[in-house]
Design an enzyme around this catalytic site. Sequence first.
Site, PDB file in Angstrom:
ATOM      1  N   ARG A   6      14.772  31.928  55.790  1.00 54.11           N
ATOM      2  CA  ARG A   6      14.017  31.653  57.021  1.00 54.11           C
ATOM      3  C   ARG A   6      12.532  31.937  56.906  1.00 54.11           C
ATOM      4  O   ARG A   6      11.729  31.326  57.579  1.00 54.11           O
ATOM      5  CB  ARG A   6      14.569  32.520  58.147  1.00 54.11           C
ATOM      6  CG  ARG A   6      15.958  32.127  58.525  1.00 54.11           C
ATOM      7  CD  ARG A   6      16.444  33.012  59.634  1.00 54.11           C
ATOM      8  NE  ARG A   6      17.837  32.712  59.886  1.00 54.11           N
ATOM      9  CZ  ARG A   6      18.517  33.197  60.907  1.00 54.11           C
ATOM     10  NH1 ARG A   6      17.938  33.988  61.760  1.00 54.11           N
ATOM     11  NH2 ARG A   6      19.772  32.886  61.074  1.00 54.11           N
ATOM     12  N   LYS A  27      31.737  38.024  50.039  1.00 47.02           N
ATOM     13  CA  LYS A  27      32.497  38.888  50.935  1.00 47.02           C
ATOM     14  C   LYS A  27      31.531  39.619  51.867  1.00 47.02           C
ATOM     15  O   LYS A  27      30.372  39.751  51.499  1.00 47.02           O
ATOM     16  CB  LYS A  27      33.362  39.861  50.131  1.00 47.02           C
ATOM     17  CG  LYS A  27      32.582  41.071  49.573  1.00 47.02           C
ATOM     18  CD  LYS A  27      33.471  42.057  48.918  1.00 47.02           C
ATOM     19  CE  LYS A  27      33.805  43.207  49.825  1.00 47.02           C
ATOM     20  NZ  LYS A  27      32.809  44.283  49.885  1.00 47.02           N
ATOM     21  N   ASP A  38      34.983  37.745  45.092  1.00 50.79           N
ATOM     22  CA  ASP A  38      35.250  39.184  45.087  1.00 50.79           C
ATOM     23  C   ASP A  38      34.739  39.611  43.714  1.00 50.79           C
ATOM     24  O   ASP A  38      35.367  39.312  42.692  1.00 50.79           O
ATOM     25  CB  ASP A  38      36.748  39.471  45.213  1.00 50.79           C
ATOM     26  CG  ASP A  38      37.027  40.957  45.176  1.00 50.79           C
ATOM     27  OD1 ASP A  38      36.346  41.676  44.411  1.00 50.79           O
ATOM     28  OD2 ASP A  38      37.919  41.422  45.898  1.00 50.79           O
ATOM     29  N   HIS A  39      33.592  40.287  43.677  1.00 47.71           N
ATOM     30  CA  HIS A  39      32.940  40.452  42.372  1.00 47.71           C
ATOM     31  C   HIS A  39      33.781  41.274  41.400  1.00 47.71           C
ATOM     32  O   HIS A  39      33.576  41.201  40.193  1.00 47.71           O
ATOM     33  CB  HIS A  39      31.509  40.987  42.523  1.00 47.71           C
ATOM     34  CG  HIS A  39      31.422  42.462  42.776  1.00 47.71           C
ATOM     35  ND1 HIS A  39      31.607  43.011  44.010  1.00 47.71           N
ATOM     36  CD2 HIS A  39      31.153  43.502  41.950  1.00 47.71           C
ATOM     37  CE1 HIS A  39      31.463  44.327  43.938  1.00 47.71           C
ATOM     38  NE2 HIS A  39      31.189  44.655  42.687  1.00 47.71           N
ATOM     39  N   LYS A  83      34.554  41.270  36.782  1.00 49.89           N
ATOM     40  CA  LYS A  83      34.278  42.387  35.854  1.00 49.89           C
ATOM     41  C   LYS A  83      35.078  42.169  34.579  1.00 49.89           C
ATOM     42  O   LYS A  83      36.249  41.799  34.627  1.00 49.89           O
ATOM     43  CB  LYS A  83      34.655  43.722  36.498  1.00 49.89           C
ATOM     44  CG  LYS A  83      33.707  44.153  37.601  1.00 49.89           C
ATOM     45  CD  LYS A  83      34.050  45.533  38.113  1.00 49.89           C
ATOM     46  CE  LYS A  83      33.235  45.883  39.344  1.00 49.89           C
ATOM     47  NZ  LYS A  83      31.920  46.442  39.064  1.00 49.89           N
ATOM     48  N   GLU A 143      33.359  56.178  44.359  1.00 47.29           N
ATOM     49  CA  GLU A 143      31.899  55.988  44.249  1.00 47.29           C
ATOM     50  C   GLU A 143      31.211  57.301  44.571  1.00 47.29           C
ATOM     51  O   GLU A 143      31.634  58.007  45.493  1.00 47.29           O
ATOM     52  CB  GLU A 143      31.428  54.927  45.239  1.00 47.29           C
ATOM     53  CG  GLU A 143      31.967  53.549  44.956  1.00 47.29           C
ATOM     54  CD  GLU A 143      31.378  52.552  45.918  1.00 47.29           C
ATOM     55  OE1 GLU A 143      30.297  52.022  45.627  1.00 47.29           O
ATOM     56  OE2 GLU A 143      31.978  52.320  46.972  1.00 47.29           O
ATOM     57  N   HIS A 201      38.702  44.527  46.895  1.00 48.30           N
ATOM     58  CA  HIS A 201      38.725  45.021  45.523  1.00 48.30           C
ATOM     59  C   HIS A 201      40.054  45.709  45.185  1.00 48.30           C
ATOM     60  O   HIS A 201      40.680  45.423  44.156  1.00 48.30           O
ATOM     61  CB  HIS A 201      37.580  46.000  45.270  1.00 48.30           C
ATOM     62  CG  HIS A 201      36.223  45.453  45.630  1.00 48.30           C
ATOM     63  ND1 HIS A 201      35.927  44.112  45.560  1.00 48.30           N
ATOM     64  CD2 HIS A 201      35.084  46.062  46.044  1.00 48.30           C
ATOM     65  CE1 HIS A 201      34.665  43.936  45.929  1.00 48.30           C
ATOM     66  NE2 HIS A 201      34.135  45.103  46.229  1.00 48.30           N
ATOM     67  N   LYS A 222      33.555  56.863  49.338  1.00 46.05           N
ATOM     68  CA  LYS A 222      32.143  57.058  49.005  1.00 46.05           C
ATOM     69  C   LYS A 222      31.860  58.554  48.972  1.00 46.05           C
ATOM     70  O   LYS A 222      32.569  59.344  49.582  1.00 46.05           O
ATOM     71  CB  LYS A 222      31.256  56.398  50.058  1.00 46.05           C
ATOM     72  CG  LYS A 222      31.453  54.896  50.134  1.00 46.05           C
ATOM     73  CD  LYS A 222      30.142  54.178  50.217  1.00 46.05           C
ATOM     74  CE  LYS A 222      30.329  52.677  50.291  1.00 46.05           C
ATOM     75  NZ  LYS A 222      29.982  52.010  49.033  1.00 46.05           N
TER      76      LYS A 222
HETATM   77  C1  BG6 Z   1      30.885  46.156  47.329  1.00 44.08           C
HETATM   78  C2  BG6 Z   1      30.921  47.072  48.523  1.00 44.08           C
HETATM   79  O1  BG6 Z   1      31.752  45.068  47.527  1.00 44.08           O
HETATM   80  O2  BG6 Z   1      31.299  46.867  46.182  1.00 44.08           O
HETATM   81  C3  BG6 Z   1      30.061  48.299  48.290  1.00 44.08           C
HETATM   82  O3  BG6 Z   1      30.459  46.368  49.669  1.00 44.08           O
HETATM   83  C4  BG6 Z   1      30.434  48.971  47.009  1.00 44.08           C
HETATM   84  O4  BG6 Z   1      30.174  49.195  49.379  1.00 44.08           O
HETATM   85  C5  BG6 Z   1      30.467  47.969  45.858  1.00 44.08           C
HETATM   86  O5  BG6 Z   1      29.477  49.989  46.748  1.00 44.08           O
HETATM   87  C6  BG6 Z   1      31.012  48.587  44.596  1.00 44.08           C
HETATM   88  O6  BG6 Z   1      30.828  47.687  43.547  1.00 44.08           O
HETATM   89  P1  BG6 Z   1      30.712  48.209  42.044  1.00 44.08           P
HETATM   90  O7  BG6 Z   1      30.638  46.957  41.233  1.00 44.08           O
HETATM   91  O8  BG6 Z   1      29.484  49.052  41.968  1.00 44.08           O
HETATM   92  O9  BG6 Z   1      31.961  49.004  41.795  1.00 44.08           O
END
Ligand code: BG6
Length: 542
Positions: A92, A201, A230-231, A235, A269, A293, A393
């Site tokens: 934007r 996501k 979903d990243h 991995k 985390e 995840h 977290k």
């Molecule tokens: C994301 C979450 O999808 O994944 C975050 O929204 C999280 O809260 C992150 O920190 C963790 O990803 P990675 O690759 O660092 O384990």
Amino acid sequence: MSPARVPSPPTPARTARQLREATGAARGRRRSEGDLNPLRQGLRLERVPDPCAFVLFGATGDLAHRKVIPAIYQLWRTNLLPAEFSLVAVARRPYSDEAFVAEARDSVAKYSRVLPIDEAAWAELAKRITYQQLDFGDDPGFDRLAKRLDELDTQRGSAGNRLFYLATQPSQVTEIVQQLGRAGLDHELRGGGWRRVVIEKPFGRDYESARHLNHELAKVLRESQVYRIDHYLGKETVRNLLVFRFGNGIFEPVWNRSYVDHVQITVAESIGVENRGSFYEETGASRDILQNHLLQLLTLVAMEPPSSFQADALRDQKLQVLRAIAAPDLEQVRRNVVRGQYGPGWVEGEAVAGYRQEPEVDPESETETYVAGCFQIDDWRWSGVPFYLRAGKRLPKRATEIAIQFKEVPLRLFRESTGDPAPNVLAMRIQPDEGIMLRFAAKVPGLGLDVRTVNMDFGYDTSFAVDSPDAYETLILDALLGDASLFTRADEVEAAWSVVTPIDAAWASMPAPHFPDYAAGTWGPEAADELIERDGRRWRRI
Ligand code: BG6
């Protein structure tokens, strides 16, 4: 008797090197690190995507700058993108092309996994980047975008192929997709031009909203055009799970209820919510990590062998797993799922604030920053095997791990000795220190018969001595290649929500929790220990 099989020689045709020679070298680009490191020979991808335009919505946002643009640069730098590539950044805010390119370069310099920047490669990529200001409600703006993309087909040879990457707020997805449809940008051309949409996501915030979003997308796009990210699926270690399970013969016979006692999956985390307080207030650990995840990792551990690694064959099997997890009722949530929230504490030697003191967080927030649950998969393979999942977290460290704990030996022959062998464990370290460990019993050297458990360890870094690509590089390349196997399908996302939504709903109907209930830098609330200890088991010390 059939003749003995002769191992085939390495395929000489179209190796990655030849492919680069046919593409990268013709474009006069530098040699990539794959040319320099003999260990990487034969490991590289053998396909380069079609000429295309990559349209990045939300191009000025955090995700675009931290992940997407550095991944595109890295793919470009290693000659994995076609010469006829263009990046159209859309957002934007008003920007000139030059100003946007300068900011993109800063982000690459900050977040790229290989530094310093390769200036020659960046200069080539920068020539292919343009910026277009666009308000997502602006019809003529989308018509202008359509026109611009047509021009790029002529000027840059992008051949009608377009990937729309939506790195925007989730609430903007429907509007953008509707606009793509209205401006005809979704239409695949008869001549072969493809149109794909990548969606980040969170995909919805509960079962109903995910269904609604899928329904809206289906009005404009075919399912095969939609790539839900979903990243975790990108991995390297998660992809290796499939290789480990289905590329080795010896694990499959023991991969079931007869041999496995239970499974633990941990996404720990050490970071807090950082600058995402307002996002996290609406999300919490169940929606942020469990729904996607954690459940994705669970599906890969538990699924039946697919007939191929084609996207639908794989996703059909994952879907079966999700559908075999019974949606918990209120009583089951009370008994089998635990939530927690961190208070102030110490992480990695530093004093840190509690969740309620984080910026943009309600000082009386009831949002959970920790979730743990025990899930049952009601199918032939896993019936009776608990899957313990946890994510949080501000835990003591960053560690994602899948641990398969096998049953104890039927007779404890060594009971009288000083050591009682612990059951075998196979632990897959997803991150960091990526690797796989098998724990087994061994005799302590000496005249007695003392038994101890020892570890057999495989580490990616020592075995392969190369850096793994970032998940975003893998996923972006796959989307450009039209391979959806690492992306989640509509029915899969809905099935995952049908496990998580009853949990969120049950929590909403219960009295307010006594938060905070774990100090930052500890392994979560006591209730999580009770959850697993009740079954005579313990969380693994990671
Ligand atoms: C994301 C979450 O999808 O994944 C975050 O929204 C999280 O809260 C992150 O920190 C963790 O990803 P990675 O690759 O660092 O384990």
